[in-house]
Motif scaffolding. Structure first.
Motif, mmCIF file in Angstrom:
data_model
loop_
_atom_site.group_PDB
_atom_site.id
_atom_site.type_symbol
_atom_site.label_atom_id
_atom_site.label_comp_id
_atom_site.label_asym_id
_atom_site.label_seq_id
_atom_site.Cartn_x
_atom_site.Cartn_y
_atom_site.Cartn_z
ATOM 1 N N LEU A 74 -41.113 0.668 -16.538
ATOM 2 C CA LEU A 74 -42.438 1.338 -16.828
ATOM 3 C C LEU A 74 -42.407 2.916 -16.874
ATOM 4 O O LEU A 74 -43.761 2.821 -17.634
ATOM 5 N N ASP A 75 -41.013 3.380 -17.169
ATOM 6 C CA ASP A 75 -41.442 4.504 -18.348
ATOM 7 C C ASP A 75 -41.648 4.468 -19.615
ATOM 8 O O ASP A 75 -42.157 4.819 -20.426
ATOM 9 N N ALA A 76 -41.389 3.556 -20.193
ATOM 10 C CA ALA A 76 -41.339 2.897 -21.559
ATOM 11 C C ALA A 76 -43.413 2.349 -21.722
ATOM 12 O O ALA A 76 -43.815 3.181 -22.951
ATOM 13 N N ALA A 77 -43.343 1.955 -20.511
ATOM 14 C CA ALA A 77 -44.779 1.673 -20.980
ATOM 15 C C ALA A 77 -46.305 3.303 -21.003
ATOM 16 O O ALA A 77 -46.434 3.543 -21.452
ATOM 17 N N GLN A 78 -45.221 3.729 -19.620
ATOM 18 C CA GLN A 78 -46.051 4.807 -20.194
ATOM 19 C C GLN A 78 -45.598 6.297 -21.107
ATOM 20 O O GLN A 78 -46.606 6.163 -21.466
ATOM 21 N N ALA A 79 -44.357 6.660 -21.759
ATOM 22 C CA ALA A 79 -44.846 7.192 -23.234
ATOM 23 C C ALA A 79 -46.085 6.602 -23.893
ATOM 24 O O ALA A 79 -45.915 6.896 -24.934
ATOM 25 N N ARG A 80 -45.484 4.901 -24.035
ATOM 26 C CA ARG A 80 -46.195 4.288 -25.340
ATOM 27 C C ARG A 80 -47.825 4.844 -25.111
ATOM 28 O O ARG A 80 -48.565 4.571 -25.935
ATOM 29 N N GLY A 95 -63.665 4.831 -21.122
ATOM 30 C CA GLY A 95 -62.410 4.952 -21.576
ATOM 31 C C GLY A 95 -61.471 3.789 -20.721
ATOM 32 O O GLY A 95 -62.033 2.760 -19.921
ATOM 33 N N THR A 96 -60.096 3.202 -20.712
ATOM 34 C CA THR A 96 -59.623 2.461 -19.550
ATOM 35 C C THR A 96 -58.377 3.076 -19.202
ATOM 36 O O THR A 96 -57.448 4.001 -19.761
ATOM 37 N N SER A 97 -58.227 3.325 -17.816
ATOM 38 C CA SER A 97 -57.204 4.520 -16.727
ATOM 39 C C SER A 97 -55.713 3.087 -16.756
ATOM 40 O O SER A 97 -56.024 2.021 -16.465
ATOM 41 N N VAL A 98 -54.827 3.792 -16.423
ATOM 42 C CA VAL A 98 -53.601 3.247 -16.369
ATOM 43 C C VAL A 98 -53.067 3.544 -14.705
ATOM 44 O O VAL A 98 -52.767 5.205 -15.493
ATOM 45 N N THR A 99 -52.165 2.814 -14.568
ATOM 46 C CA THR A 99 -50.762 3.547 -13.229
ATOM 47 C C THR A 99 -50.318 2.796 -12.983
ATOM 48 O O THR A 99 -50.175 1.351 -13.332
ATOM 49 N N TYR A 100 -48.816 3.000 -12.580
ATOM 50 C CA TYR A 100 -48.082 1.931 -12.594
ATOM 51 C C TYR A 100 -47.010 2.540 -11.414
ATOM 52 O O TYR A 100 -47.242 3.366 -10.402
ATOM 53 N N ARG A 101 -46.249 0.999 -10.948
ATOM 54 C CA ARG A 101 -45.974 1.035 -9.654
ATOM 55 C C ARG A 101 -44.913 -0.020 -10.053
ATOM 56 O O ARG A 101 -44.757 -0.931 -10.096
ATOM 57 N N GLN A 102 -43.998 1.069 -8.917
ATOM 58 C CA GLN A 102 -42.306 0.291 -8.867
ATOM 59 C C GLN A 102 -42.263 -0.388 -7.969
ATOM 60 O O GLN A 102 -42.943 0.166 -6.734
ATOM 61 N N ALA A 103 -42.001 -1.982 -8.081
ATOM 62 C CA ALA A 103 -42.191 -3.091 -7.094
ATOM 63 C C ALA A 103 -41.196 -3.866 -7.308
ATOM 64 O O ALA A 103 -41.194 -4.618 -8.511
ATOM 65 N N ASP A 104 -40.897 -4.605 -6.413
ATOM 66 C CA ASP A 104 -39.833 -5.866 -6.129
ATOM 67 C C ASP A 104 -40.501 -6.695 -5.702
ATOM 68 O O ASP A 104 -40.965 -6.770 -4.079
#
Ligand SMILES: C[S@@+](CC[C@H](N)C(=O)[O-])C[C@H]1O[C@@H](n2cnc3c(N)ncnc32)[C@H](O)[C@@H]1O
Length: 273
Positions: A74-80, A95-104
């Motif tokens: 997720l960190d790599a995705a956010q950095a890219r 524009g395109t907005s992006v949020t990141y969610r850690q889940a199993d």
């Protein structure tokens, strides 16, 4: 935890984008065409390859939620995304907005992750997933009448040039390895697309599926070499082929100047009717 490094996902990304089936993508574009500002959830997003591959095709004003259990990815995705912001859709601007969610989601608890999405998507994920968890995914998606599209699911077909007497045994052993537990119970492996198709058609959805193979020639030389080595490692783990024979096979692959590895995938779109 995931065995997928950001480096491996970056290496495969150009081949993945080249392989996506144009017919399935076109139909997805068509079904989403009237949807202003679509909300998209990408399951098992890794470093965000599916976002980069798909977002230019969708209507403007997209909101993506990238879901993965691996915070490093997720960190790599956010950095890219921060390094090269996604351009507005070339179609309409916006524009395109992006949020990141850690889940199993190995237990199949998809409902809270996909709530509110117009499109639930994934790339290179479902061959890892078990048939019962695929059923839970289909339950959650169809309950909300959401659109579902997954790409690059391994289909069990692989071939190698130049040929080697062990190719068939390597493929069969690799396919058995693909069906071992990847955190969801025994993985559907090469049967995943068929399991997805059955799950969605039996719940009243229209399903379109088509092939999206990797053809790894000199254009993808580094990926091809790493993939061949990865296959050898996976087959070694199965114990199905003697180690010395595996070593002979990988030496033959690495020595060939003009080697090609073809790996079959399938893409699938499921739409409420
Ligand atoms: C083969 S990678 C594909 C990544 C990305 N979709 C792409 O195309 O580059 C599979 C991804 O699924 C994620 N994954 C596997 N099992 C998961 C689980 N139980 N919950 C959430 N993510 C999972 C991995 O961390 C990895 O990022």
């Amino acid at each position: 935890m995931s065995g997928f490094s950001p480096e491996w996902l970056a290496l495969r990304e150009p081949a993945d984008h080249a392989a996506i089936n144009a017919q399935v993508r076109l139909e997805l574009v068509r079904v989403l065409a009237g949807k202003a500002s679509p909300k998209v959830v990408d399951l098992g997003c890794g470093a965000g390859s599916n976002l980069r591959g798909l977002s230019p095709w969708l209507p403007a004003g997209q909101s993506w939620t990238l879901v993965d259990y691996d915070q490093r990815l997720l960190d790599a995705a956010q950095a890219r995304v921060a390094r090269s912001p996604l351009s507005p859709s070339p179609r309409e601007g916006g524009g395109t907005s992006v949020t990141y969610r850690q889940a199993d989601f190995s237990a199949g608890d998809f409902a809270p992750l996909i709530a509110g999405a117009d499109l639930v998507t994934a790339a290179a994920l479902f061959d890892l997933v078990s048939v019962p968890v695929i059923g839970k995914l289909a339950d959650a998606v169809t309950a909300n009448r959401q659109i579902f599209c997954t790409v690059l699911t391994y289909d069990g077909i692989a071939s190698f040039l130049p040929e080697h007497p062990l190719d068939r045994a390597m493929r069969e052993a690799f396919n058995r390895h693909q069906q071992t537990d990847k955190g969801f119970g025994p993985a559907a492996g090469p049967n995943a697309t068929e399991a997805l198709a059955q799950a969605f058609t039996s719940r009243g959805y229209r399903v379109i599926r088509a092939k999206s193979p990797w053809v790894l020639d000199q254009t993808f030389e580094r990926l091809r070499r790493e993939l061949d080595q990865g296959w050898a490692n996976a087959v070694r783990e199965t114990g199905a082929v003697p180690v010395r024979e595996i070593e002979g096979w990988i030496a033959h692959r690495l020595a060939a100047q003009d080697a090609v590895t073809v790996v079959g995938h399938e893409d699938l779109l499921a739409v409420p009717v």
